[in-house]
Design an enzyme around this catalytic site. Structure first.
Site, PDB file in Angstrom:
ATOM      1  N   SER A 134       6.796  58.858 -26.175  1.00 22.76           N
ATOM      2  CA  SER A 134       5.637  58.719 -27.050  1.00 22.76           C
ATOM      3  C   SER A 134       5.095  60.111 -27.336  1.00 22.76           C
ATOM      4  O   SER A 134       5.385  61.070 -26.600  1.00 22.76           O
ATOM      5  CB  SER A 134       4.566  57.872 -26.356  1.00 22.76           C
ATOM      6  OG  SER A 134       3.311  57.989 -27.002  1.00 22.76           O
ATOM      7  N   SER A 181      11.823  41.561 -26.414  1.00 19.96           N
ATOM      8  CA  SER A 181      11.147  40.333 -26.827  1.00 19.96           C
ATOM      9  C   SER A 181      10.222  40.547 -28.019  1.00 19.96           C
ATOM     10  O   SER A 181       9.906  39.601 -28.755  1.00 19.96           O
ATOM     11  CB  SER A 181      10.354  39.736 -25.654  1.00 19.96           C
ATOM     12  OG  SER A 181       9.385  40.657 -25.182  1.00 19.96           O
ATOM     13  N   GLY A 222       8.128  43.907 -30.701  1.00 18.34           N
ATOM     14  CA  GLY A 222       7.879  45.295 -31.038  1.00 18.34           C
ATOM     15  C   GLY A 222       9.120  46.108 -31.359  1.00 18.34           C
ATOM     16  O   GLY A 222      10.068  45.634 -31.976  1.00 18.34           O
ATOM     17  N   TYR A 281      -1.249  56.158 -19.129  1.00 20.23           N
ATOM     18  CA  TYR A 281      -0.075  55.992 -19.977  1.00 20.23           C
ATOM     19  C   TYR A 281       0.603  57.342 -20.218  1.00 20.23           C
ATOM     20  O   TYR A 281       1.837  57.463 -20.118  1.00 20.23           O
ATOM     21  CB  TYR A 281      -0.502  55.364 -21.299  1.00 20.23           C
ATOM     22  CG  TYR A 281       0.610  55.128 -22.295  1.00 20.23           C
ATOM     23  CD1 TYR A 281       1.521  54.095 -22.115  1.00 20.23           C
ATOM     24  CD2 TYR A 281       0.736  55.932 -23.425  1.00 20.23           C
ATOM     25  CE1 TYR A 281       2.543  53.863 -23.037  1.00 20.23           C
ATOM     26  CE2 TYR A 281       1.741  55.715 -24.347  1.00 20.23           C
ATOM     27  CZ  TYR A 281       2.643  54.679 -24.145  1.00 20.23           C
ATOM     28  OH  TYR A 281       3.643  54.462 -25.056  1.00 20.23           O
ATOM     29  N   GLY A 339      11.422  47.217 -29.430  1.00 18.24           N
ATOM     30  CA  GLY A 339      12.639  46.759 -28.757  1.00 18.24           C
ATOM     31  C   GLY A 339      13.349  45.683 -29.544  1.00 18.24           C
ATOM     32  O   GLY A 339      14.576  45.720 -29.708  1.00 18.24           O
ATOM     33  N   LEU A 358      23.011  48.332 -24.494  1.00 14.23           N
ATOM     34  CA  LEU A 358      22.037  47.613 -23.667  1.00 14.23           C
ATOM     35  C   LEU A 358      20.654  48.138 -24.005  1.00 14.23           C
ATOM     36  O   LEU A 358      20.400  49.354 -23.929  1.00 14.23           O
ATOM     37  CB  LEU A 358      22.337  47.824 -22.182  1.00 14.23           C
ATOM     38  CG  LEU A 358      21.310  47.279 -21.184  1.00 14.23           C
ATOM     39  CD1 LEU A 358      21.138  45.777 -21.321  1.00 14.23           C
ATOM     40  CD2 LEU A 358      21.715  47.641 -19.752  1.00 14.23           C
ATOM     41  N   ILE A 359      19.758  47.239 -24.395  1.00 13.96           N
ATOM     42  CA  ILE A 359      18.408  47.622 -24.796  1.00 13.96           C
ATOM     43  C   ILE A 359      17.399  46.872 -23.924  1.00 13.96           C
ATOM     44  O   ILE A 359      17.432  45.643 -23.847  1.00 13.96           O
ATOM     45  CB  ILE A 359      18.152  47.295 -26.282  1.00 13.96           C
ATOM     46  CG1 ILE A 359      19.236  47.945 -27.162  1.00 13.96           C
ATOM     47  CG2 ILE A 359      16.760  47.771 -26.703  1.00 13.96           C
ATOM     48  CD1 ILE A 359      19.178  47.511 -28.607  1.00 13.96           C
TER      49      ILE A 359
END
Length: 275
Positions: free
Chosen positions: A134, A10, A12, A147, A14, A5-6
């Site tokens: 990140s 939609s 990038g 962020y 992912g 499951l990711i």
């Protein structure tokens, strides 16, 4: 065949991660908030005959995650690999970003990960939970304070979770990309009007650095899932380790002084250290 499951597939990293797992004979559940944005991945699925099922799932909503999870598990069985890829970015000085900006980043990047599928994963034989952080989960600087805060929080959560679920034979890993050529990173490369110079500086740095493709992140996540490794943190990209080591070479006060440099001194420093 293992099920993965990711979240947020939609575009990038992912999207590329879903394709990488699909090409490696996984049954992929490609989750996204709005399936009307699935045209790109659907075209790739059809062209390459991949076993990828697009599923609507909003990580900001407990009800949406539970509904999506229950539907997938009831039809296809337990989740073997979970990749928490969902993330958004808001950049600007702490003064100029709205409280809503701070809340939305934390809601998706941190709280969204708390909506896990651990009860179902415990039923599988080989289980792996990979959270995409990140380099900003290690280093904080303006204008990415909001962020970075969400990624610092994600790494703290992942570190604690790793110790909690290891007795259940569930591996937890953190993927730490640097500057990746995605739509989100491209948005950072656009200069914003600001009282502070940092947005303009970072926009220039990102514009000069958008060379690493999102497929590199996808390949690393797949490698971690298949390797059986218990290593927690996995840097991704050529700029991550040098940046981390550069930060380690400074005291906190030196780091703050670097951020407070004049434009002339700041650009000289970046050129000296990074070309």
């Amino acid at each position: 065949m293992k099920n993965v499951l990711i979240a947020r597939t939609s575009k990038g990293t992912g999207l590329e991660t879903a394709l990488a797992f699909g090409k490696s004979d996984y049954k992929v559940f490609a989750a996204m908030r709005n399936t009307s944005m699935a045209e790109d991945i659907k075209q790739r699925i059809a062209a390459e005959s991949l076993d990828i099922i697009v599923s609507e799932m909003d990580v900001d909503s407990d009800a949406s995650v539970k509904k999506g999870e229950n539907s997938l598990v009831s039809k296809y069985g337990n989740i073997d690999v979970l990749v928490n890829n969902a993330g958004i970015e808001r950049h600007g000085s702490d003064e100029e970003l709205s409280l809503e900006d701070f809340k939305s980043v934390m809601e998706t990047n941190y709280f969204g990960v708390l909506r896990s599928v651990l009860p179902e994963m415990r039923k599988s034989q080989e289980r792996c939970n990979i959270n995409e952080s990140s380099v900003s989960g290690h280093i904080s600087s303006s204008p990415l304070g909001a962020y970075a805060a969400s990624k610092f929080a994600l790494e703290a959560l992942s570190e604690a979770l790793a110790g909690e679920v290891k007795p259940f034979n569930i591996r937890v890993a953190i993927a730490k990309p640097g500057i990746i050529n995605t739509q989100m990173a491209g948005g950072i490369s656009i200069d914003k009007e600001s009282l502070y110079p940092h947005s303009k500086r970072l926009a220039g740095l990102f514009s000069a650095s958008l060379k690493t493709p999102p497929t590199l992140v996808a390949d690393k996540i797949l490698e971690v899932a298949e390797s059986g490794t218990w290593k927690l943190r996995h840097p991704v990209g050529p700029d991550v380790e040098p940046f981390i080591q550069w930060r380690k070479s400074m005291t906190d006060e030196q780091w703050i002084d670097w951020s407070a440099y004049s434009d002339e001194d700041w650009y000289k420093s970046v050129e000296l250290n990074f070309g």
